[in-house]
Design an enzyme around this catalytic site. Sequence first.
Site, PDB file in Angstrom:
ATOM      1  N   PHE A  11     -15.612   3.813   6.932  1.00 12.11           N
ATOM      2  CA  PHE A  11     -14.255   4.167   6.502  1.00 12.11           C
ATOM      3  C   PHE A  11     -14.054   4.030   4.988  1.00 12.11           C
ATOM      4  CE2 PHE A  11     -14.227  -0.255   8.048  1.00 12.11           C
ATOM      5  CZ  PHE A  11     -13.726  -0.945   6.939  1.00 12.11           C
TER       6      PHE A  11
ATOM      7  N   GLU B 177      -9.650 -10.691  -7.537  1.00  5.84           N
ATOM      8  CA  GLU B 177      -8.698  -9.588  -7.360  1.00  5.84           C
ATOM      9  C   GLU B 177      -7.525  -9.689  -8.341  1.00  5.84           C
ATOM     10  OE1 GLU B 177      -9.662  -8.725  -2.636  1.00  5.84           O
ATOM     11  OE2 GLU B 177      -7.678  -9.471  -3.182  1.00  5.84           O
TER      12      GLU B 177
ATOM     13  N   ASN C 107      -1.840   0.261   6.987  1.00  3.00           N
ATOM     14  CA  ASN C 107      -1.345  -1.029   7.483  1.00  3.00           C
ATOM     15  C   ASN C 107      -0.497  -1.776   6.447  1.00  3.00           C
ATOM     16  OD1 ASN C 107      -3.386  -1.833   5.803  1.00  3.00           O
ATOM     17  ND2 ASN C 107      -4.651  -2.769   7.383  1.00  3.00           N
TER      18      ASN C 107
ATOM     19  N   HIS D  29      -2.175  -5.347   1.575  1.00  5.66           N
ATOM     20  CA  HIS D  29      -3.475  -5.988   1.364  1.00  5.66           C
ATOM     21  C   HIS D  29      -3.227  -7.434   0.971  1.00  5.66           C
ATOM     22  CE1 HIS D  29      -7.475  -6.911  -0.256  1.00  5.66           C
ATOM     23  NE2 HIS D  29      -6.811  -7.524  -1.230  1.00  5.66           N
TER      24      HIS D  29
ATOM     25  N   TYR E 231     -12.651  -2.110  -3.599  1.00  6.14           N
ATOM     26  CA  TYR E 231     -13.104  -2.248  -2.207  1.00  6.14           C
ATOM     27  C   TYR E 231     -14.629  -2.210  -2.079  1.00  6.14           C
ATOM     28  CZ  TYR E 231      -8.585  -2.007   0.303  1.00  6.14           C
ATOM     29  OH  TYR E 231      -7.349  -2.274   0.849  1.00  6.14           O
TER      30      TYR E 231
ATOM     31  N   LYS F 254       0.818  -1.217   0.000  1.00  5.35           N
ATOM     32  CA  LYS F 254       0.000   0.000   0.000  1.00  5.35           C
ATOM     33  C   LYS F 254       0.856   1.274   0.000  1.00  5.35           C
ATOM     34  CE  LYS F 254      -4.083  -1.990   2.323  1.00  5.35           C
ATOM     35  NZ  LYS F 254      -4.964  -1.849   3.526  1.00  5.35           N
TER      36      LYS F 254
END
Length: 138
Positions: free
Chosen positions: A62, A131, A117, A120, A54, A14
């Site tokens: 969020f 994905e 974080n 993914h 997403y 990320k």
Amino acid sequence: MTMSNLEQTLSIIKPDAVERNLENEIKEMFKTNGFKILKEKKIQIEKSEAEKFYKVHETKPFYNDLCDYLSSGPIVVMVLEKENSVLGNRELMGATNPKDAEEGTIRKKYGISIDKNSVHGSDSVENAKIEIDFFFKD
Ligand code: IDP
Ligand code: MG
């Protein structure tokens, strides 16, 4: 008799991790743990693409920040291959919130916060296929 269960999963480094030049260190963690990086590319996506990626989270509070964030800078998307790689990658990443992640996991080592974080990973074999197609289907 040993049954083989070679799986592919999608991993994303990320923006927070790419920005801190952690790309190579994180890839080393995958390789050290037996993952083969079959495909990889560094890209920056549009917010509309992040929203699509997403979509499962679209009702979450969020969601908007998450999509802004994933499209905020370069990311590295990879197809990883290993026996049982979907679960194995989830284990290597650690808990969503780096505060809860186990020692030795990527998120424990590099994650800054629940939103930043660092990585993914697909959460099921079915989603891994979706994905991988999302990023690597011509
Ligand atoms: P995962 O990345 O561990 O699979 P998900 O629940 O699928 O976690 O959430 C997707 C991403 O959304 C997380 O990696 C994290 O960046 C972000 N996220 C999840 N829960 C929260 C939250 O409560 N606040 C802010 N961001 C969150
Ligand atoms: Mg998830």
